[in-house]
Design an enzyme around this catalytic site. Structure first.
Site, PDB file in Angstrom:
ATOM      1  N   THR A 221      -3.546   4.623   0.893  1.00 47.83           N
ATOM      2  CA  THR A 221      -4.676   3.722   1.132  1.00 47.83           C
ATOM      3  C   THR A 221      -5.014   2.877  -0.103  1.00 47.83           C
ATOM      4  O   THR A 221      -5.417   1.724   0.044  1.00 47.83           O
ATOM      5  CB  THR A 221      -5.922   4.512   1.570  1.00 47.83           C
ATOM      6  OG1 THR A 221      -6.026   5.703   0.791  1.00 47.83           O
ATOM      7  CG2 THR A 221      -5.824   4.898   3.031  1.00 47.83           C
ATOM      8  N   ASP A 223      -2.880   1.781  -2.258  1.00 45.50           N
ATOM      9  CA  ASP A 223      -1.825   0.765  -2.310  1.00 45.50           C
ATOM     10  C   ASP A 223      -2.053  -0.316  -1.253  1.00 45.50           C
ATOM     11  O   ASP A 223      -1.852  -1.509  -1.506  1.00 45.50           O
ATOM     12  CB  ASP A 223      -0.455   1.431  -2.105  1.00 45.50           C
ATOM     13  CG  ASP A 223      -0.252   2.602  -3.048  1.00 45.50           C
ATOM     14  OD1 ASP A 223      -0.742   2.529  -4.193  1.00 45.50           O
ATOM     15  OD2 ASP A 223       0.358   3.607  -2.641  1.00 45.50           O
TER      16      ASP A 223
HETATM   17  P1  ATP Z   1      -5.774   4.295  -6.440  1.00 46.54           P
HETATM   18  O1  ATP Z   1      -4.526   4.402  -5.662  1.00 46.54           O
HETATM   19  O2  ATP Z   1      -5.895   2.968  -7.085  1.00 46.54           O
HETATM   20  O3  ATP Z   1      -6.041   5.449  -7.320  1.00 46.54           O
HETATM   21  P2  ATP Z   1      -8.112   5.021  -4.848  1.00 46.54           P
HETATM   22  O4  ATP Z   1      -8.071   6.452  -5.190  1.00 46.54           O
HETATM   23  O5  ATP Z   1      -9.349   4.294  -5.139  1.00 46.54           O
HETATM   24  O6  ATP Z   1      -6.923   4.170  -5.363  1.00 46.54           O
HETATM   25  P3  ATP Z   1      -8.531   5.452  -2.094  1.00 46.54           P
HETATM   26  O7  ATP Z   1      -9.502   6.514  -2.467  1.00 46.54           O
HETATM   27  O8  ATP Z   1      -7.426   5.783  -1.206  1.00 46.54           O
HETATM   28  O9  ATP Z   1      -7.870   4.785  -3.321  1.00 46.54           O
HETATM   29  O10 ATP Z   1      -9.373   4.256  -1.471  1.00 46.54           O
HETATM   30  C1  ATP Z   1      -8.837   3.007  -1.106  1.00 46.54           C
HETATM   31  C2  ATP Z   1      -9.530   2.512   0.152  1.00 46.54           C
HETATM   32  O11 ATP Z   1      -9.101   3.321   1.233  1.00 46.54           O
HETATM   33  C3  ATP Z   1     -11.046   2.602   0.140  1.00 46.54           C
HETATM   34  O12 ATP Z   1     -11.629   1.376  -0.264  1.00 46.54           O
HETATM   35  C4  ATP Z   1     -11.364   2.887   1.595  1.00 46.54           C
HETATM   36  O13 ATP Z   1     -11.522   1.656   2.276  1.00 46.54           O
HETATM   37  C5  ATP Z   1     -10.138   3.568   2.141  1.00 46.54           C
HETATM   38  N1  ATP Z   1     -10.295   5.032   2.268  1.00 46.54           N
HETATM   39  C6  ATP Z   1      -9.547   5.983   1.670  1.00 46.54           C
HETATM   40  N2  ATP Z   1      -9.940   7.212   2.042  1.00 46.54           N
HETATM   41  C7  ATP Z   1     -10.965   7.037   2.911  1.00 46.54           C
HETATM   42  C8  ATP Z   1     -11.813   7.919   3.662  1.00 46.54           C
HETATM   43  N3  ATP Z   1     -11.697   9.249   3.586  1.00 46.54           N
HETATM   44  N4  ATP Z   1     -12.756   7.379   4.459  1.00 46.54           N
HETATM   45  C9  ATP Z   1     -12.904   6.059   4.549  1.00 46.54           C
HETATM   46  N5  ATP Z   1     -12.152   5.172   3.865  1.00 46.54           N
HETATM   47  C10 ATP Z   1     -11.192   5.640   3.063  1.00 46.54           C
HETATM   48  N1  PLP Z   2       3.536   6.801  -4.590  1.00 50.87           N
HETATM   49  C1  PLP Z   2       3.974   8.035  -4.291  1.00 50.87           C
HETATM   50  C2  PLP Z   2       5.419   8.360  -4.427  1.00 50.87           C
HETATM   51  C3  PLP Z   2       3.085   8.981  -3.851  1.00 50.87           C
HETATM   52  O1  PLP Z   2       3.539  10.219  -3.574  1.00 50.87           O
HETATM   53  C4  PLP Z   2       1.720   8.638  -3.718  1.00 50.87           C
HETATM   54  C5  PLP Z   2       0.757   9.644  -3.279  1.00 50.87           C
HETATM   55  O2  PLP Z   2       1.106  10.755  -2.949  1.00 50.87           O
HETATM   56  C6  PLP Z   2       1.288   7.355  -4.024  1.00 50.87           C
HETATM   57  C7  PLP Z   2       2.233   6.457  -4.458  1.00 50.87           C
HETATM   58  C8  PLP Z   2      -0.157   6.905  -3.976  1.00 50.87           C
HETATM   59  O3  PLP Z   2      -0.823   6.706  -2.816  1.00 50.87           O
HETATM   60  P1  PLP Z   2      -2.347   6.180  -2.785  1.00 50.87           P
HETATM   61  O4  PLP Z   2      -2.292   4.747  -2.327  1.00 50.87           O
HETATM   62  O5  PLP Z   2      -3.047   7.057  -1.802  1.00 50.87           O
HETATM   63  O6  PLP Z   2      -2.981   6.264  -4.146  1.00 50.87           O
HETATM   64 MG    MG Z   3      -2.684   4.700  -5.342  1.00 56.42          MG
END
Ligand code: ATP
Ligand code: PLP
Ligand code: MG
Ligand code: MG
Length: 300
Positions: A221, A223
């Site tokens: 998500t 990404d």
């Molecule tokens: P990164 O990969 O940069 O570390 P991150 O940890 O911020 O990113 P996520 O937590 O996956 O990335 O959030 C990215 C987007 O995915 C959020 O803005 C939201 O819209 C959506 N998202 C991810 N998980 C949820 C969830 N449990 N409920 C609702 N939306 C979610």
């Molecule tokens: N790339 C690889 C190979 C991964 O295994 C993961 C998470 O497991 C990610 C990227 C990152 O995903 P996210 O967009 O949820 O941060």
């Molecule tokens: Mg990521």
């Protein structure tokens, strides 16, 4: 001259499922981008499964690919997008690559997702932190860290919305025009809070958005978020509010569809949680192409 925007995306590839380039490519293409991908790793599947196998691209192999592009004049890009990188030497090469790409196109937009960890836990080598902070981020136009990554990069804990805006101010002082915290734990049990800020041409925009939270943990998500934000910032000529609202609309649609599918698979007795929760991305093509936001981002 470029008739289409053209992005170089350096991220993970997975054979099965949707993270990294597999999560970013389809939405970018649907939204009209030429997408060239360099796979920083090639794994069978993402790392949330019980087993994963595959190869990691080293910095010399990266050089080979970019050298080949360069010798054929294929390295004229409008955008660079980077996500997960696992080694310090590879990350340093990306800094050189940005400078090379900017020599060819001074208007290059670099969108950097400084992937280092989540929920208080680092999942890349610690040596990456000072390279992101001191070398990579100053080259970026748009960054999409999560709350924990902001804490690492600024060295300050974030316990309030004010802390988060202060941290965003630090990134702006580093001349990063657009800073988006795709999700923070500063909301409630029901909502994740997204924060976005841009300074462009002396104009400041600060926005927050309440993201309805699903009680599942997804992969890919972050990404997907970065790819959608890049696309909409370009297509709206840097309208941060529209870009954020459209990005969140599509993510909500993809995740709702993913949860519906997961429930069906559970009924059918599908045992693997990671596989059940793979993003229903292809099935969400219409929600990528024509987002109809219902949630409004609020100005601060
Ligand atoms: P990164 O990969 O940069 O570390 P991150 O940890 O911020 O990113 P996520 O937590 O996956 O990335 O959030 C990215 C987007 O995915 C959020 O803005 C939201 O819209 C959506 N998202 C991810 N998980 C949820 C969830 N449990 N409920 C609702 N939306 C979610
Ligand atoms: N790339 C690889 C190979 C991964 O295994 C993961 C998470 O497991 C990610 C990227 C990152 O995903 P996210 O967009 O949820 O941060
Ligand atoms: Mg990521
Ligand atoms: Mg997260």
């Amino acid at each position: 001259a470029n008739s289409y925007p053209k992005v170089l995306s350096i991220q993970s590839h997975v054979v099965s499922g949707y993270v990294g380039n597999k999560s970013a490519t389809f939405p970018l293409q649907v939204l009209g981008f030429e997408v060239d991908t360099i796979n920083s790793v090639q794994f069978s599947n993402h790392t949330g499964y019980k087993v994963w196998k595959g190869q990691i691209l080293n910095e010399h192999e990266l050089d080979d690919l970019t050298d080949g592009l360069s010798q054929n004049g294929l390295d004229n890009y409008t955008h660079l997008l980077t996500g997960y990188v696992g080694s310090p030497s590879f990350l340093k090469r990306i800094a050189q690559l940005v400078e090379h790409m900017r020599n060819i196109n001074p208007k290059l937009i670099y969108v950097c997702d400084p992937v280092m960890g989540d929920n208080g836990h680092m999942y890349v080598p610690q040596e990456l932190l000072p390279i992101y902070r001191d070398t990579i981020l100053p080259l970026a136009d748009i960054i999409t860290p999560n709350q924990y990554e902001v804490e690492l990069l600024t060295g300050k804990k974030i316990t309030s919305v004010k802390d988060a805006w202060d941290a965003i101010g630090i990134f702006h002082e580093m001349k990063i025009n657009t800073v988006v915290l795709s999700s923070t734990e500063l909301g409630t049990e029901q909502f994740l809070l997204g924060l976005a800020s841009s300074i462009a041409g002396g104009k400041k925009t600060k926005l927050s958005i309440k993201i309805p939270r699903f009680s599942a943990s997804f992969t890919g998500t972050g990404d997907l978020f970065a790819a959608l934000l890049l696309s909409w910032m370009f297509r709206t000529e840097n309208d941060l509010k529209l870009s954020l609202e459209r990005t969140i609309f599509t993510l909500q649609a993809v995740l709702k569809r993913t949860l519906r599918r997961a429930a069906e698979l559970t009924k059918l007795g599908h045992p693997d949680t990671a596989a059940r929760l793979e993003l229903q991305l292809i099935q969400s093509k219409a929600d990528i192409e024509n987002p109809t936001p219902s949630i409004t981002a609020v100005a601060h």
